[in-house]
Write a protein that holds these residues in place. Sequence first.
Motif, short mmCIF file in Angstrom:
data_model
loop_
_atom_site.label_atom_id
_atom_site.label_comp_id
_atom_site.label_asym_id
_atom_site.label_seq_id
_atom_site.Cartn_x
_atom_site.Cartn_y
_atom_site.Cartn_z
N PRO A 144 15.51 8.21 18.29
CA PRO A 144 14.91 6.27 19.01
C PRO A 144 14.43 6.37 17.86
N TYR A 145 14.42 4.86 17.49
CA TYR A 145 13.79 4.00 17.03
C TYR A 145 12.67 4.19 16.86
N THR A 146 11.53 4.43 15.77
CA THR A 146 10.67 4.09 14.86
C THR A 146 10.53 3.46 14.14
N LEU A 147 8.81 2.99 12.90
CA LEU A 147 8.95 2.15 12.28
C LEU A 147 9.21 3.47 10.93
N HIS A 148 9.01 4.98 11.15
CA HIS A 148 9.04 5.72 9.99
C HIS A 148 10.38 6.08 9.52
N ARG A 149 11.48 5.18 10.19
CA ARG A 149 12.71 5.34 10.20
C ARG A 149 12.99 4.18 9.09
N HIS A 150 12.70 3.25 8.43
CA HIS A 150 12.98 2.02 7.57
C HIS A 150 12.57 2.73 6.74
N PRO A 151 13.37 2.32 6.10
CA PRO A 151 13.66 2.43 4.26
C PRO A 151 12.07 2.17 3.83
N LEU A 152 11.77 1.18 3.64
CA LEU A 152 10.81 0.86 3.30
C LEU A 152 9.43 1.64 3.38
N PHE A 153 9.21 1.71 4.72
CA PHE A 153 7.86 2.93 5.44
C PHE A 153 8.22 4.40 4.27
N VAL A 154 9.66 4.67 4.86
CA VAL A 154 9.71 5.92 3.65
C VAL A 154 9.43 5.63 1.79
N SER A 155 10.08 4.39 1.38
CA SER A 155 10.00 4.39 -0.12
C SER A 155 8.48 4.42 -0.65
N SER A 156 8.01 3.70 0.46
CA SER A 156 6.04 3.39 0.32
C SER A 156 5.65 4.62 -0.09
N LYS A 157 5.71 5.78 1.69
CA LYS A 157 5.30 6.61 1.57
C LYS A 157 5.20 7.87 0.64
N ALA A 158 6.54 7.39 0.03
CA ALA A 158 7.38 9.27 -1.57
C ALA A 158 6.18 8.31 -2.35
N LEU A 159 7.00 7.01 -2.34
CA LEU A 159 5.50 6.49 -3.97
C LEU A 159 4.12 6.50 -4.34
N HIS A 160 3.61 6.28 -2.70
CA HIS A 160 2.98 5.89 -3.26
C HIS A 160 1.59 7.59 -2.77
N GLY A 161 2.25 8.40 -1.60
CA GLY A 161 1.87 9.24 -0.98
C GLY A 161 1.83 10.93 -2.84
N TRP A 162 2.77 10.47 -3.68
CA TRP A 162 3.08 10.67 -4.79
C TRP A 162 1.87 10.88 -5.92
#
Length: 219
Positions: free
Chosen positions: A86-104
Amino acid sequence: MGNYESDANPNEEWEDSWETGYNEFSWEQYLQAEGQEVTKYQAIYSKLIRSANRLDEVALYMGWQPNADNQDPERPQEESPKATHPYTLHRHPLFVSSKALHGWLIEQWGRRISLAPEAVDASSALAYQSTLTESDYYGLLAVTALDIDDFALAIAYFKRGMVSLNKALGMLSDFDSLQIEAVSLYAKHARIRLFDIREIWLRVTSDCRATIARGSEED
């Protein structure tokens, strides 16, 4: 560029997303798998950090480029995309890239400060981390705006996020002046990621404005 501004809900997946029969355990598994996408992005980004085109290349490996095959060397070739999930916002490229870079940025800041706990006062250290959290927050709000096709709202969130990014960059300059090796090394790599976050947001903002302009012309 990487397809960071791609439709969050391609082919109207949202309409069918809740007919999967997922229970609580299924959703826990799903969220764990989606969390691994953030880790995957961080790993690929780190490998390509020296490339001038790293944002496009990471997006390609993540499978976000239109009509591009997933070229992730760590994914078996026979493995098919998770098209049935199913679709959730977790799959959005902007969500993934933002969480990855801010997480680091947030995680590594904590580690570096622990190496020199008396070098940076607690107030300044917390203020910097809070600024990163605020930047991440506005970036994720922009994802929700894109998901409902409110491109003007997304731009407004990006503008607020930019203020936080610029504030974080200014703080890094102050930390650099302390001439502490652990902190200076962090600042060097943090600037790269902060500028890349800004680059992603500027690209998506440009696409949002173009979409708004096309809509006005059609009206």
